[in-house]
Structure formats: structure tokens, C-alpha cells
Scaffold this motif. Structure first.
Motif, short mmCIF file in Angstrom:
data_model
loop_
_atom_site.label_atom_id
_atom_site.label_comp_id
_atom_site.label_asym_id
_atom_site.label_seq_id
_atom_site.Cartn_x
_atom_site.Cartn_y
_atom_site.Cartn_z
N GLY A 1 -34.07 0.90 -0.18
CA GLY A 1 -34.49 -0.01 0.89
C GLY A 1 -33.35 -0.37 1.83
N ILE A 2 -32.11 -0.14 1.44
CA ILE A 2 -30.97 -0.49 2.29
C ILE A 2 -30.88 0.41 3.52
N ASN A 3 -31.39 1.63 3.40
CA ASN A 3 -31.29 2.62 4.48
C ASN A 3 -32.00 2.21 5.77
N VAL A 4 -32.88 1.21 5.72
CA VAL A 4 -33.58 0.76 6.93
C VAL A 4 -32.67 -0.05 7.86
N LEU A 5 -31.52 -0.49 7.35
CA LEU A 5 -30.63 -1.36 8.12
C LEU A 5 -29.67 -0.52 8.97
N LYS A 6 -30.19 -0.05 10.11
CA LYS A 6 -29.47 0.90 10.97
C LYS A 6 -28.20 0.32 11.60
N LYS A 7 -28.12 -1.02 11.77
CA LYS A 7 -26.96 -1.64 12.42
C LYS A 7 -26.05 -2.39 11.44
N LEU A 8 -26.28 -2.21 10.14
CA LEU A 8 -25.52 -2.96 9.14
C LEU A 8 -24.04 -2.58 9.16
N LYS A 9 -23.18 -3.58 9.43
CA LYS A 9 -21.73 -3.38 9.45
C LYS A 9 -21.08 -3.99 8.22
N VAL A 10 -21.65 -5.08 7.70
CA VAL A 10 -21.05 -5.84 6.61
C VAL A 10 -22.05 -6.01 5.48
N LEU A 11 -21.65 -5.64 4.27
CA LEU A 11 -22.48 -5.83 3.09
C LEU A 11 -21.65 -6.52 2.02
N TYR A 12 -21.98 -7.77 1.77
CA TYR A 12 -21.33 -8.52 0.70
C TYR A 12 -22.31 -8.56 -0.46
N MET A 13 -22.05 -7.76 -1.48
CA MET A 13 -22.95 -7.76 -2.64
C MET A 13 -22.17 -7.70 -3.94
N SER A 14 -21.19 -8.59 -4.05
CA SER A 14 -20.44 -8.70 -5.30
C SER A 14 -21.33 -9.30 -6.39
N ASN A 15 -20.96 -9.05 -7.62
CA ASN A 15 -21.63 -9.67 -8.77
C ASN A 15 -23.14 -9.48 -8.77
#
Length: 188
Positions: free
Chosen positions: A110-124
């Protein structure tokens, strides 16, 4: 058992506290409600001007009802009970930052839909497999990832292989886990 706070109730509280109308604001924070928000309900669709939505520290289990947020650039969902990244399609063309640390996400479907995503904070979170992590390679403008505390990062770091593996798999990345990625320039 206490019934959770609805988005509508949380927005009402926020409006009273801030003396502003949520549907006219660029930044809306409904963090740490008591009782916690359990569902991202349809009331979110009223936030058409919102560029940054913070719904952290609640008890939300799934991402939903983002269709009215036509201007959303930053979505903060840290410290919830989210297990999946499905439900982001509605903000796929606008979202630039997703803050989703301290949840239970195991798969990056589902992450692939985010065409303009520059920052992903997904720790823990709960990502264990490199096959999931490499799905981030589809995000061509992604430049900053925080992945500390996922089982995959922990295991790879113990082996001393994490940063090198990420550099190979995500060549566009500029920053990993808070540190710049330095690549040796290729000789002419």
C-alpha cells in the motif's frame, strides 16, 4: 468499557481550544485524546484545507477516510495500533511525509501509492523482511527514512550490514535513521 472519542468530538474539542474552525485550518492536531480515538471516521473528510494532520497517541487500528483531504502533505499517526498501510490511496498524489512510528506495521503493502513521499518515519514497527523494505524503492522521491527498532533493522545492524544494504536497495535515499547517507562518487 469506555467508548472511544470520535473524530467529530476530537475536532470539536480542538476548535474550542484553538478558537478556529478545523475545516479552514492548515494544521490540525487531535493527539492523545481521552478516551482515545479508535477509528478514522468520515468526519476527517471535512478537513479540505488541512496540510498537516496529527492523530498520534490514540488507539487507531486502520488508516481510513482520507478522501476529503485534498491538500494533505504530512500525516502523523505515530503511537497507535495500526497494522497495515492500506487506506492511503486518497492522499497518494499529495502526501510528502508519513510519520507512523510506534505502531504494528509488518508489511509495506500500500505504500507504493504515495508518489510524492519524501519522508517516512516508521521506527519501532514490526517489519521483519527485506522483501518488504525493498518496496520503498518504488517511491522515487523518497529521501529520508527512519526505520530504527524494526526487527529487520535490529537484525541487520547486529550483523553490521544495515546501512550498506539500504544504500544498495534505495539509491535515491539521502538520510537513514537520522544520519546522512554518504556515497562514494563514481570515477569518470
Amino acid at each position: 468499557m469506555i467508548k472511544g472519542t470520535t473524530i467529530k468530538e476530537a475536532l470539536g474539542r480542538w476548535e474550542t481550544k484553538c478558537n478556529e474552525k478545523a475545516n479552514e485550518c492548515k494544521h490540525v492536531e487531535i493527539i492523545g485524546q481521552y478516551p482515545p480515538i479508535e477509528k478514522m471516521d468520515a468526519s476527517l473528510s471535512t478537513l479540505s484545507c488541512c496540510e498537516k494532520l496529527s492523530v498520534s497517541t490514540n488507539a487507531i487500528e486502520k488508516i481510513a477516510n482520507l478522501n476529503g483531504l485534498k491538500n494533505l502533505k504530512i500525516l502523523s499517526l505515530g503511537r497507535n495500533n495500526i497494522k497495515s498501510l492500506t487506506g492511503l490511496e486518497a492522499v497518494g498524489d499529495t502526501l510528502e511525509q508519513l510519520w507512523i512510528s510506534y505502531n504494528y506495521v509488518e508489511k509495506l503493502k500500500g505504500i507504493n501509492v504515495l508518489k510524492k513521499l519524501k519522508v517516512l518515519y516508521m521506527s519501532n514497527n514490526s517489519v521483519k523482511d527485506m522483501s518488504e523494505f525493498v518496496k520503498l524503492a518504488e517511491l522515487k522521491v523518497l529521501e529520508d527514512v527512519v526505520f530504527v527498532g524494526n526487527p529487520l533493522e535490529v537484525a541487520q545492524t547486529e550483523l553490521g550490514e544495515w546501512r550498506d544494504a539500504v544504500k544498495k536497495k534505495l539509491p535515491q535515499l539521502k538520510k537513514l535513521d537520522g544520519s546522512p547517507i554518504i556515497r562514494e562518487e563514481e570515477e569518470d
